[in-house]
Design an enzyme around this catalytic site. Structure first.
Site, PDB file in Angstrom:
ATOM      1  N   TYR A  51       0.844  -1.205   0.000  1.00 14.18           N
ATOM      2  CA  TYR A  51       0.000   0.000   0.000  1.00 14.18           C
ATOM      3  C   TYR A  51       0.879   1.256   0.000  1.00 14.18           C
ATOM      4  CZ  TYR A  51      -3.627   3.299   1.566  1.00 14.18           C
ATOM      5  OH  TYR A  51      -4.492   4.356   1.676  1.00 14.18           O
ATOM      6  N   LYS A 109       1.272   4.187  -2.861  1.00 13.31           N
ATOM      7  CA  LYS A 109       0.936   5.590  -2.583  1.00 13.31           C
ATOM      8  C   LYS A 109       2.165   6.491  -2.784  1.00 13.31           C
ATOM      9  CE  LYS A 109      -3.492   5.225  -1.558  1.00 13.31           C
ATOM     10  NZ  LYS A 109      -4.523   5.886  -2.371  1.00 13.31           N
ATOM     11  N   THR A 134     -13.686   5.646   7.511  1.00  9.08           N
ATOM     12  CA  THR A 134     -14.417   5.082   6.366  1.00  9.08           C
ATOM     13  C   THR A 134     -14.401   3.558   6.465  1.00  9.08           C
ATOM     14  OG1 THR A 134     -12.532   4.762   4.907  1.00  9.08           O
ATOM     15  CG2 THR A 134     -13.549   6.955   4.870  1.00  9.08           C
TER      16      THR A 134
HETATM   17  P1  NAP Z   1     -13.471   3.139   0.712  1.00  3.14           P
HETATM   18  O1  NAP Z   1     -14.602   3.572   1.550  1.00  3.14           O
HETATM   19  O2  NAP Z   1     -13.080   1.707   0.675  1.00  3.14           O
HETATM   20  O3  NAP Z   1     -13.721   3.685  -0.770  1.00  3.14           O
HETATM   21  C1  NAP Z   1     -12.875   3.345  -1.824  1.00  3.14           C
HETATM   22  C2  NAP Z   1     -13.562   3.729  -3.118  1.00  3.14           C
HETATM   23  O4  NAP Z   1     -12.708   3.347  -4.200  1.00  3.14           O
HETATM   24  C3  NAP Z   1     -14.874   3.004  -3.289  1.00  3.14           C
HETATM   25  O5  NAP Z   1     -15.819   3.859  -3.894  1.00  3.14           O
HETATM   26  C4  NAP Z   1     -14.503   1.875  -4.235  1.00  3.14           C
HETATM   27  O6  NAP Z   1     -15.665   1.477  -4.955  1.00  3.14           O
HETATM   28  C5  NAP Z   1     -13.474   2.567  -5.108  1.00  3.14           C
HETATM   29  N1  NAP Z   1     -12.611   1.634  -5.830  1.00  3.14           N
HETATM   30  C6  NAP Z   1     -11.837   0.640  -5.339  1.00  3.14           C
HETATM   31  N2  NAP Z   1     -11.238  -0.013  -6.343  1.00  3.14           N
HETATM   32  C7  NAP Z   1     -11.631   0.586  -7.491  1.00  3.14           C
HETATM   33  C8  NAP Z   1     -11.355   0.368  -8.855  1.00  3.14           C
HETATM   34  N3  NAP Z   1     -10.541  -0.626  -9.268  1.00  3.14           N
HETATM   35  N4  NAP Z   1     -11.932   1.173  -9.768  1.00  3.14           N
HETATM   36  C9  NAP Z   1     -12.767   2.172  -9.388  1.00  3.14           C
HETATM   37  N5  NAP Z   1     -13.077   2.421  -8.111  1.00  3.14           N
HETATM   38  C10 NAP Z   1     -12.509   1.632  -7.170  1.00  3.14           C
HETATM   39  O7  NAP Z   1     -12.133   3.880   1.145  1.00  3.14           O
HETATM   40  P2  NAP Z   1     -11.811   5.418   1.481  1.00  3.14           P
HETATM   41  O8  NAP Z   1     -11.220   5.422   2.829  1.00  3.14           O
HETATM   42  O9  NAP Z   1     -12.917   6.315   1.156  1.00  3.14           O
HETATM   43  O10 NAP Z   1     -10.590   5.611   0.450  1.00  3.14           O
HETATM   44  C11 NAP Z   1     -10.585   6.570  -0.584  1.00  3.14           C
HETATM   45  C12 NAP Z   1      -9.127   6.885  -0.924  1.00  3.14           C
HETATM   46  O11 NAP Z   1      -8.497   7.463   0.224  1.00  3.14           O
HETATM   47  C13 NAP Z   1      -8.269   5.662  -1.279  1.00  3.14           C
HETATM   48  O12 NAP Z   1      -7.408   5.978  -2.334  1.00  3.14           O
HETATM   49  C14 NAP Z   1      -7.503   5.396  -0.017  1.00  3.14           C
HETATM   50  O13 NAP Z   1      -6.298   4.711  -0.261  1.00  3.14           O
HETATM   51  C15 NAP Z   1      -7.288   6.798   0.483  1.00  3.14           C
HETATM   52  N6  NAP Z   1      -7.003   6.900   1.900  1.00  3.14           N
HETATM   53  C16 NAP Z   1      -7.838   6.361   2.824  1.00  3.14           C
HETATM   54  C17 NAP Z   1      -7.509   6.459   4.172  1.00  3.14           C
HETATM   55  C18 NAP Z   1      -8.367   5.877   5.246  1.00  3.14           C
HETATM   56  O14 NAP Z   1      -7.877   5.758   6.389  1.00  3.14           O
HETATM   57  N7  NAP Z   1      -9.620   5.516   5.006  1.00  3.14           N
HETATM   58  C19 NAP Z   1      -6.335   7.130   4.559  1.00  3.14           C
HETATM   59  C20 NAP Z   1      -5.522   7.680   3.581  1.00  3.14           C
HETATM   60  C21 NAP Z   1      -5.860   7.566   2.255  1.00  3.14           C
HETATM   61  P3  NAP Z   1     -15.861   0.047  -5.633  1.00  3.14           P
HETATM   62  O15 NAP Z   1     -15.279  -0.969  -4.700  1.00  3.14           O
HETATM   63  O16 NAP Z   1     -17.333   0.001  -5.809  1.00  3.14           O
HETATM   64  O17 NAP Z   1     -15.129   0.125  -6.939  1.00  3.14           O
END
Ligand code: NAP
Length: 258
Positions: A154, A158, A189
């Site tokens: 991961y 990133k 999330t």
């Molecule tokens: P989440 O609730 O799991 O949402 C992830 C989103 O990405 C979902 O809408 C998912 O929808 C979509 N996705 C996954 N694989 C995909 C693909 N191959 N094509 C198109 N869409 C895809 O997670 P989140 O926390 O909101 O994460 C959003 C972003 O923030 C990510 O890049 C994550 O790495 C980053 N982030 C999250 C955190 C955290 O702690 N939550 C911290 C730092 C960064 P589908 O599965 O329906 O495609």
């Protein structure tokens, strides 16, 4: 802030941070296409935004698939006319010690987090350069600025997204387009709820203990909210941030980087 008349595509927009960004942009007057693989989630959010009086459409796409991204670009352009803002938010996580990461998992995580960011940027950037105004916001992670145990795939993906951001930003500098990354710490999330589940399953500890461990990495003793990340994305899209380009902005309460 008003971004009236602008248009945006938000990948991974069906839930979590992406949904919060879509709500924030729509609230600022932006017509949005929300995209992800799960049809009900993108359709549900688009319907919610339309009911609130905003212009919103859902398009199913897999950012790791070149043909699917080309189709997203076609459908988004059909609905929006042109795309001013791209939020590369789609992402997946995974945790394992380096010696147990399978090549399949490594490739899967890179395909979405790194290659997906590249494919979508490549698809939408030409239109922005043509109009002379554009914003690309890549939702990376604090794991794209630092490292830690059990997150090598991961974190490496990133770091790739952050490196890509810096290089692409250098190429567009001075042409009305900016490309930046947001680097949140742990956000409240589904992704974090799944991490808690994994810790519970692997260690036998309680959910509260697992969550407390995660929260302890933040400076302010809590998870970041999706809305806080969305606020930063909104700011980057405004004219006030026109001189901010190629940055990787950490949003973690001040903790992770020490
Ligand atoms: P989440 O609730 O799991 O949402 C992830 C989103 O990405 C979902 O809408 C998912 O929808 C979509 N996705 C996954 N694989 C995909 C693909 N191959 N094509 C198109 N869409 C895809 O997670 P989140 O926390 O909101 O994460 C959003 C972003 O923030 C990510 O890049 C994550 O790495 C980053 N982030 C999250 C955190 C955290 O702690 N939550 C911290 C730092 C960064 P589908 O599965 O329906 O495609």
């Amino acid at each position: 802030m008003s971004l009236e008349g602008k248009t945006a595509v938000i990948t991974g927009g069906g839930r979590g941070i992406g949904a919060a960004v879509a709500r924030a942009l729509a609230g600022a007057g932006v017509r949005v296409v929300v995209s992800a693989r799960t049809a009900e989630q993108v359709a549900g959010l688009a319907a919610e935004l339309r009911e609130a009086g905003h212009g919103a459409w859902g398009v199913i796409a897999d950012v790791a698939d070149e043909a699917s991204v080309a189709n997203l670009a076609r459908e988004a352009t059909d609905r929006l006319g042109r795309v001013d803002i791209l939020v590369n938010n789609a992402g997946i996580a995974g945790s394992a010690p380096v010696t147990r990461i399978t090549l399949e998992d490594w490739n899967r995580i890179f395909a979405v987090n790194a290659t997906g960011t590249f494919l979508c940027t490549r698809a939408f950037l030409p239109g922005m350069l043509e109009t002379g105004w554009g914003r690309v916001v890549n939702v990376a992670s604090v794991a794209g600025r630092t490292g830690g145990r059990y997150m090598a795939a991961y974190s490496a993906s990133k770091h790739a997204a952050v490196g890509f951001t810096r290089c692409a930003a250098a190429e567009v500098a001075g042409r009305g387009v900016t490309i930046n990354a947001l680097c949140p710490g742990f956000v409240d999330t589904e992704m974090v709820r799944e991490s808690v589940d994994r810790i519970v399953a692997k260690t036998g500890r309680s959910r509260d203990e697992a969550l407390a461990d995660i929260v302890s990495t933040s400076g302010h003793g809590r998870l970041v909210s999706s809305e806080e990340v969305a606020d930063a994305a909104l700011w980057l899209c405004g004219d006030g941030a026109a001189s901010v380009n190629g940055q990787a902005i950490v949003i973690d309460g001040g903790g992770f980087l020490g």
